[in-house]
Design an enzyme around this catalytic site. Structure first.
Site, PDB file in Angstrom:
ATOM      1  N   CYS A 113      28.726  43.410  45.350  1.00  0.00           N
ATOM      2  CA  CYS A 113      29.027  43.968  46.647  1.00  0.00           C
ATOM      3  C   CYS A 113      29.087  45.436  46.821  1.00  0.00           C
ATOM      4  CB  CYS A 113      30.363  43.282  47.012  1.00  0.00           C
ATOM      5  SG  CYS A 113      30.373  41.563  47.430  1.00  0.00           S
ATOM      6  N   MET A 146      31.754  38.508  52.228  1.00  0.00           N
ATOM      7  CA  MET A 146      32.417  38.662  50.756  1.00  0.00           C
ATOM      8  C   MET A 146      33.960  39.033  50.894  1.00  0.00           C
ATOM      9  SD  MET A 146      30.494  36.835  49.058  1.00  0.00           S
ATOM     10  CE  MET A 146      31.346  37.319  47.534  1.00  0.00           C
ATOM     11  N   ASP A 149      50.763  31.592  42.888  1.00  0.00           N
ATOM     12  CA  ASP A 149      51.675  32.468  42.010  1.00  0.00           C
ATOM     13  C   ASP A 149      53.117  32.332  42.264  1.00  0.00           C
ATOM     14  OD1 ASP A 149      52.115  34.330  39.720  1.00  0.00           O
ATOM     15  OD2 ASP A 149      52.315  35.777  41.290  1.00  0.00           O
TER      16      ASP A 149
END
Length: 161
Positions: free
Chosen positions: A75, A112, A127
């Site tokens: 990228c 992306m 998390d």
């Protein structure tokens, strides 16, 4: 078949976009996280011990969008003009849908970046809640729309889950 990320000797390369036209480009990606009712309620009632889950997930999604070229080898580093995040409460799952919109004026797309931001935002939710529910499920993560560039516009035809 010529692969764009391999040179004539089959070595990895980043595509040269210097001859591409600069255009306005936008990409929207979304993803789901499903969880127990207890974890969902901890988010809604703001009782998660690690702090404000959704606000932290939005910050993480923006950071993930900005750091995409550091994480995905081929990228290009991009000069983003905007990143917008939206989190939808889905009590019937229970869970949340995170949608990330990335924008720029440039020579390559931002798909992306939107997908990475979505992934990082959802991982942040995981998390922050894993002490309550380790069985959370992330996915699908998908491109919803893109506009601009040589390949033209894209709109997902599948209804959202």
């Amino acid at each position: 078949m010529n692969l764009t990320h391999l040179d004539e000797r089959d070595r990895p390369k980043m595509v040269d976009v210097s001859d591409k036209t600069t255009t306005s480009r936008t990409a929207v990606a979304s993803g789901l996280i499903t969880m127990s009712a207890g974890a969902f309620n901890a988010v809604i009632n703001q009782t998660a011990k690690k702090g404000p889950v959704l606000q932290t997930a939005v910050i993480a999604a923006i950071m993930g969008t900005k750091k995409t070229s550091d994480l995905i080898p081929m990228c290009h580093p991009l000069n983003l003009s905007g990143v917008h995040c939206d989190i939808e409460e889905l009590p019937d799952l229970p869970g949340f849908r995170l949608t990330v919109t990335a924008k720029l004026s440039g020579q390559t797309g931002v798909e992306m970046e939107a997908l990475t931001g979505t992934s990082i935002g959802l991982l942040t939710i995981y998390d922050m809640l894993k002490a309550i529910d380790k069985s959370m499920v992330i996915g699908p993560i998908q491109l919803e729309t893109k506009s601009g560039g040589k390949s033209g516009d894209y709109q997902r035809n599948n209804p959202k889950a």
